[in-house]
Structure formats: structure tokens, C-alpha cells
Design an enzyme around this catalytic site. Structure first.
Site, PDB file in Angstrom:
ATOM      1  CD  GLU A   1      85.759  -4.882  33.163  1.00 17.12           C
ATOM      2  OE1 GLU A   1      84.742  -4.569  33.914  1.00 17.12           O
ATOM      3  OE2 GLU A   1      86.070  -6.001  32.488  1.00 17.12           O
TER       4      GLU A   1
ATOM      5  CG  HIS B   1      90.067  -7.939  34.856  1.00 16.59           C
ATOM      6  ND1 HIS B   1      89.684  -9.203  34.913  1.00 16.59           N
ATOM      7  CD2 HIS B   1      89.774  -7.504  33.545  1.00 16.59           C
ATOM      8  CE1 HIS B   1      89.155  -9.893  34.113  1.00 16.59           C
ATOM      9  NE2 HIS B   1      89.133  -8.863  33.006  1.00 16.59           N
TER      10      HIS B   1
ATOM     11  CG  HIS C   1      91.278 -12.341  30.339  1.00 19.00           C
ATOM     12  ND1 HIS C   1      90.686 -12.250  29.145  1.00 19.00           N
ATOM     13  CD2 HIS C   1      90.587 -11.529  31.299  1.00 19.00           C
ATOM     14  CE1 HIS C   1      89.901 -10.989  29.205  1.00 19.00           C
ATOM     15  NE2 HIS C   1      89.575 -10.808  30.521  1.00 19.00           N
TER      16      HIS C   1
ATOM     17  CG  HIS D   1      85.425 -11.986  32.167  1.00 16.77           C
ATOM     18  ND1 HIS D   1      84.617 -10.771  32.306  1.00 16.77           N
ATOM     19  CD2 HIS D   1      86.662 -11.609  31.930  1.00 16.77           C
ATOM     20  CE1 HIS D   1      85.233  -9.740  31.760  1.00 16.77           C
ATOM     21  NE2 HIS D   1      86.557 -10.314  31.671  1.00 16.77           N
TER      22      HIS D   1
HETATM   23  P1  13P Z   1      89.510  -2.887  28.361  1.00 15.83           P
HETATM   24  O1  13P Z   1      90.701  -2.843  27.245  1.00 15.83           O
HETATM   25  O2  13P Z   1      88.296  -1.766  28.113  1.00 15.83           O
HETATM   26  O3  13P Z   1      90.263  -2.483  29.767  1.00 15.83           O
HETATM   27  O4  13P Z   1      89.068  -4.230  28.534  1.00 15.83           O
HETATM   28  C1  13P Z   1      89.672  -5.575  28.813  1.00 15.83           C
HETATM   29  C2  13P Z   1      88.824  -6.586  29.715  1.00 15.83           C
HETATM   30  O5  13P Z   1      89.610  -7.586  29.930  1.00 15.83           O
HETATM   31  C3  13P Z   1      87.528  -6.258  29.764  1.00 15.83           C
HETATM   32  O6  13P Z   1      87.123  -7.328  30.839  1.00 15.83           O
HETATM   33 ZN    ZN Z   2      88.395  -9.126  31.227  1.00 15.13          ZN
END
Ligand code: 13P
Ligand code: ZN
Length: 270
Positions: free
Chosen positions: A119, A142, A144, A215
């Protein structure tokens, strides 16, 4: 020839490691889930002669205004839980080249086949948007978070207006800590330009937390702890909402008038 980072950058790395532990303990960082960038341009003084020793890795689509900016970023495939004890394998410091056609990676990235997060183009767009607006936020995080993601799958809480009302109605702090609410980005493919552009639009609307439907979540902060706290506060509200629903009842929630009253008392200053 290794590059020595300043104490202030090492402090940033320590904070990122600490937050990596929190994300793992929360269950929001399965496998390589999530990624992070920090604009550390103000903490980097590397001479052009030294920089030239690190070959440029190409990256498409950057504007000239990115040239010379330096970022600490996670590697693709990195586990947040590993950062604290293996920072130079999980993280790297890069500087965008003078022609903005690529970057010099001059610290970290010590793992075999290391590449910055998939990203990275999105992080750079977001970092640029923050910088241009004069924001104090330097970190884009970012992750989850389970309960927030779950709410994006339920029709009664999917969408910006419904999600924010559900969260704000659970506990006053949700409105106090995130007064403008969570910005909503409809589902877009991971690491796509569309996802990046929609997220930048949400940041331009001054959201500090952005939901990527089905996501994950992205938050900005002056440091990694601040960005984490915002997500944590909103995920707590999501947990409360789902706990109430598990009883088979619909939560009473704070009223719109009560939420508005909190909004007036704790209006954002920026
Ligand atoms: P990366 O391992 O490439 O950073 O991706 C993780 C992710 O959460 C993609 O949305
Ligand atoms: Zn992600």
C-alpha cells in the site's frame, strides 16, 4: 555503509514497535494484516552523496512535490507483532528521489526479498494530502479491527451516517475522541489507486479515522499511539453495540440530542 538514525527516529521506531504489540494483542493484526507510514522528513539529514550510494527503486505516479520526503514504512508481509524485536527487518526508511521517479531505501529492510508495503502508493498519497493541508499528523496506520469491520457487513450499520450514529450512541467518548466521525470508503480492491483516492477524499473532509468497508480501518495521528487510540476508542463502541445486539435486543443508545450536546461541548479545534 550503514546509516545511523537520530535519537528522535529511534523513538518513533520504539513507538511503532509498542503499537505493533497492541494491534497483535487486540487481534487486529493477523498474519501480515495492516501497514504503517510515518513522515520523518524533519528528522533526516542525509547528504546527496551518501544517498546516491543506495540505488533508486522505481515507483510510478508520484508528483514532483514528493521529491526529498523521507518516510519510515512497514515492509509488505510484515507481522506487526515482530516489529518490536526485529525493527530493521520489518521496517525501512526511504527517501523519494530528486526526480520523484523512485526512492532510495537507506535503513532497515534487512529481510530477504524485503519490499515496502503493497500500500506504499496509497500511504504516500495520504501523507502528501496531510502535509499539504498543514496537518500535525505524521502517522498513517492501517489495521483490521474485528468489531468495526463486522459492523460494515450489517445493513443497519453500513454507511457513514449509520455507522457513526451507532458508534456515537454507545458511549460519550466516541463522539468526544472522533467528533467528525469515521469517514466511509466503499469496498475497493486492496492496494488499488481507487482505494487510495477515496481515502484521500475522506482525509480532505477532515476525518482522522477512515473505514474501508469489509476490509479494515485507517487512522492518522501525530504519533502511532494517537492513531491507535482513535481506532481503539471507536472499536470499543463497536464492541458495545454488538454486545447489546447479542442479547437479542436493540440498544437504547444515546439520543441524537444527547450526541449533539456532546458535539457542541467538545467541538474540534482544528
Ligand atoms: P502489506 O503486507 O503489503 O502491507 O498488506 C497488508 C494489508 O493489510 C493490505 O491491506
Ligand atoms: Zn489491510
Amino acid at each position: 555503509m550503514p546509516i545511523t538514525l537520530s535519537k528522535s527516529v529511534h523513538q518513533v521506531i520504539r513507538e511503532v514497535g509498542e503499537v505493533g504489540q497492541y494491534l497483535w494483542q487486540k487481534g487486529w493484526a493477523e498474519k501480515n494484516a495492516g501497514n504503517l507510514s510515518v513522515d520523518i522528513t524533519d528528522h533526516i539529514a542525509i547528504t546527496p552523496a551518501k544517498l546516491k550510494k543506495f540505488p533508486v527503486k522505481p515507483i510510478a505516479g508520484l508528483l514532483p512535490e514528493f521529491a526529498g520526503r523521507s518516510y519510515l514504512v512497514t515492509g509488505t508481509g510484515t507481522r506487526y507483532r515482530d516489529i518490536q524485536n526485529h525493527s530493521s527487518e520489518c521496517l525501512c526508511v526511504l527517501q523519494i528521489s530528486g526526480d520523484a521517479k523512485g526512492f532510495h531505501l537507506f535503513w532497515g529492510g534487512k529481510r530477504e526479498g524485503f519490499k515496502p508495503t503493497s500500500e506504499l502508493p496509497s500511504h504516500l498519497l495520504m501523507q502528501n494530502s496531510l502535509r499539504k493541508s498543514g496537518a500535525k499528523e505524521k502517522v498513517v496506520l492501517h489495521t483490521h479491527p474485528n468489531e468495526l469491520i463486522a459492523l460494515t457487513h450489517l445493513s443497519e450499520t453500513a454507511g457513514e451516517e449509520k455507522l457513526n450514529y451507532a458508534l456515537w450512541s454507545m458511549i460519550p467518548e466516541a463522539k468526544i475522541y472522533v467528533p467528525r466521525g469515521i469517514g466511509w470508503v466503499p469496498y475497493r480492491l486492496t492496494a488499488s489507486q481507487e482505494l487510495a483516492k477515496e481515502t484521500v477524499k475522506a482525509l480532505e473532509r477532515k476525518h482522522k479515522v477512515v473505514m474501508w468497508e469489509k476490509h479494515g480501518v485507517l487512522a492518522v495521528g501525530k504519533d502511532a499511539i494517537e492513531a491507535f487510540d482513535l481506532i481503539d476508542a471507536m472499536n470499543k463502541a463497536a464492541i458495545l453495540y454488538l454486545l447489546c445486539k447479542q442479547t437479542g435486543q436493540t440498544p437504547q443508545g444515546l439520543s441524537r440530542e444527547q450526541i449533539d450536546e456532546i458535539g457542541r461541548m467538545f467541538a474540534p479545534k482544528d
